[in-house]
Design a protein around this motif. Structure first.
Motif, PDB file in Angstrom:
ATOM      1  N   ASN A 140       0.819  -1.222   0.000  1.00  0.00           N
ATOM      2  CA  ASN A 140       0.000   0.000   0.000  1.00  0.00           C
ATOM      3  C   ASN A 140       0.848   1.266   0.000  1.00  0.00           C
ATOM      4  OD1 ASN A 140      -0.854  -2.266   1.844  1.00  0.00           O
ATOM      5  ND2 ASN A 140      -2.824  -1.373   1.355  1.00  0.00           N
ATOM      6  N   LYS A 141       0.313   2.272  -0.687  1.00  0.00           N
ATOM      7  CA  LYS A 141       0.988   3.583  -0.717  1.00  0.00           C
ATOM      8  C   LYS A 141       0.658   4.381   0.570  1.00  0.00           C
ATOM      9  CE  LYS A 141       2.541   7.520  -2.660  1.00  0.00           C
ATOM     10  NZ  LYS A 141       3.939   7.814  -2.642  1.00  0.00           N
ATOM     11  N   ASN A 142      -0.595   4.290   0.979  1.00  0.00           N
ATOM     12  CA  ASN A 142      -1.039   5.066   2.148  1.00  0.00           C
ATOM     13  C   ASN A 142      -1.022   4.209   3.414  1.00  0.00           C
ATOM     14  OD1 ASN A 142      -1.728   7.491   0.649  1.00  0.00           O
ATOM     15  ND2 ASN A 142      -3.372   6.242  -0.217  1.00  0.00           N
ATOM     16  N   ILE A 143      -0.402   4.756   4.434  1.00  0.00           N
ATOM     17  CA  ILE A 143      -0.263   4.021   5.699  1.00  0.00           C
ATOM     18  C   ILE A 143      -0.828   4.902   6.815  1.00  0.00           C
ATOM     19  CG2 ILE A 143       1.402   3.026   7.352  1.00  0.00           C
ATOM     20  CD1 ILE A 143       1.627   1.666   4.576  1.00  0.00           C
ATOM     21  N   GLU A 161       8.968   6.780   0.337  1.00  0.00           N
ATOM     22  CA  GLU A 161       8.109   6.440  -0.810  1.00  0.00           C
ATOM     23  C   GLU A 161       6.638   6.248  -0.412  1.00  0.00           C
ATOM     24  OE1 GLU A 161      10.485   4.607   0.562  1.00  0.00           O
ATOM     25  OE2 GLU A 161      10.060   2.464   0.514  1.00  0.00           O
ATOM     26  N   LYS A 162       6.362   6.172   0.887  1.00  0.00           N
ATOM     27  CA  LYS A 162       4.977   5.973   1.359  1.00  0.00           C
ATOM     28  C   LYS A 162       4.399   7.277   1.891  1.00  0.00           C
ATOM     29  CE  LYS A 162       5.358   1.333   1.358  1.00  0.00           C
ATOM     30  NZ  LYS A 162       4.541   0.416   0.583  1.00  0.00           N
ATOM     31  N   ASN A 163       3.072   7.361   1.848  1.00  0.00           N
ATOM     32  CA  ASN A 163       2.377   8.477   2.485  1.00  0.00           C
ATOM     33  C   ASN A 163       1.931   8.008   3.873  1.00  0.00           C
ATOM     34  OD1 ASN A 163       0.830  10.794   3.016  1.00  0.00           O
ATOM     35  ND2 ASN A 163      -0.995   9.840   2.114  1.00  0.00           N
ATOM     36  N   VAL A 164       2.729   8.324   4.878  1.00  0.00           N
ATOM     37  CA  VAL A 164       2.402   7.861   6.238  1.00  0.00           C
ATOM     38  C   VAL A 164       1.564   8.929   6.953  1.00  0.00           C
ATOM     39  CG1 VAL A 164       3.320   7.037   8.449  1.00  0.00           C
ATOM     40  CG2 VAL A 164       4.536   6.493   6.322  1.00  0.00           C
TER      41      VAL A 164
END
Ligand code: 13P
Ligand code: SF4
Length: 302
Positions: A140-143, A161-164
């Motif tokens: 997943n991209k969004n965390i 690289e992730k949208n946390v």
């Protein structure tokens, strides 16, 4: 008196086929007594794999709950039923639902320091020793990282690289550790390395030479050639640090004491072994859902 208590505990352990697990933050005498002492991840693995019938967990409630979820056939006893981690409650199920609707591609990543209810609404659990590895591996991209905002921020920085998405939970004990306090220690002990737990605030982590779980900090200090360390976590770790490296010096900038962890005592261990009181029990509907993210953590951390 202490010896008498220990002898009685050892006898009861044999009779009941029990083991004692202890976190590095509990009182020294319990760490000395326990069959297994470790960080949250290690203790969860031990709880999953043990063939003992009874597990006495010297820690706080999320640890006992995790042990029960991972090994439901076992009896898990808490020496003090009121020993709880305040941060474990610092996230809202409603917020999780809101973000699940808002973001299509969302994974809810739940620090093991959380209630079973929060785990039951999450996709995967993590501890401070595996959070970065696991978040990196998720497709997943969004965390949405709950409940600890500081650990979440630390993970986000390692996984750009992730949208946390951060939550605003925190550990009240680690919040007391300040950058000014660490700088003051550093002035007194300029050669010392700074070891910090990722539950510390960003400004403290910025001063750290090493950031990791309690077990990570202990292993780092043992291996290091350096002889002095400024320790940014709960003071209970000093027992193992000094046992492992008596020739080294460990400095704490203040009294960083988790009173919930300190509710565990030898007397209470003996009492629950004798009586079977304080058994961890969880509602069946929560258990079914809360065990999946824990199992996923154990699989993904490998
Ligand atoms: P560890 O997993 O590093 O032992 O941390 C547990 C904890 O409660 C830290 O406050
Ligand atoms: Fe919870 Fe903080 Fe205590 Fe750890 S030290 S159990 S995070 S209150």
């Amino acid at each position: 008196m202490e010896n008498k208590l220990i002898t009685e505990i050892q006898q009861l352990k044999k009779e009941k086929n029990a083991i004692i697990l202890a976190h590095y933050y509990v009182n020294d005498e319990l760490q000395a007594l326990a069959d297994y002492v470790g960080d949250s991840f290690y203790l969860a693995k031990v709880a999953k794999e043990t063939d003992a019938d009874v597990v006495v967990f010297c820690g706080v409630s999320f640890m006992g709950e995790s042990a029960k979820l991972l090994n439901p056939e076992k009896t898990v006893l808490m020496p003090d039923a009121s020993a709880d981690c305040p941060m474990a409650h610092m996230a809202q199920v409603a917020k999780i639902k809101e973000y699940r609707e808002k973001y299509e591609d969302l994974a809810v990543v739940c620090y093991i320091n959380s209630t079973a209810e929060l785990k039951s609404c999450s996709d995967v659990c993590v501890t401070s020793s595996n959070a970065v590895t696991i978040v990196k591996k998720l497709p997943n991209k969004n965390i949405f990282f709950i409940p600890d905002g500081n650990l979440g921020r630390f993970v986000a920085a390692q996984v750009p690289e992730k949208n946390v998405i951060l939550n605003d939970g925190y550990c009240p004990i680690h919040k007391n550790i300040t950058a000014e306090g660490v700088r003051a220690q550093k002035e007194k002990h300029p050669e010392a390395l700074v070891l910090a737990h990722p539950e510390c605030e960003e400004s403290v982590l910025a001063l750290a030479d090493y950031i990791g779980s309690t077990a990570g900090m202990i292993a780092y200090a043992k291996k290091s050639d350096c002889r002095e360390f400024i320790i940014c976590t709960e003071e209970g770790v000093s027992y193992r640090l000094r046992e492992d490296s008596p020739e080294k010096r460990f400095y704490f900038g203040g009294e960083y004491c988790c009173h919930d962890m300190k509710l565990n005592t030898l007397e209470k261990v003996l009492h629950v072994l004798k009586t079977g009181e304080n058994e961890v029990k969880l509602p069946a509907n929560i258990c079914e859902k809360a065990v999946a993210p824990l199992d996923k953590m154990l699989a993904m951390a490998k």
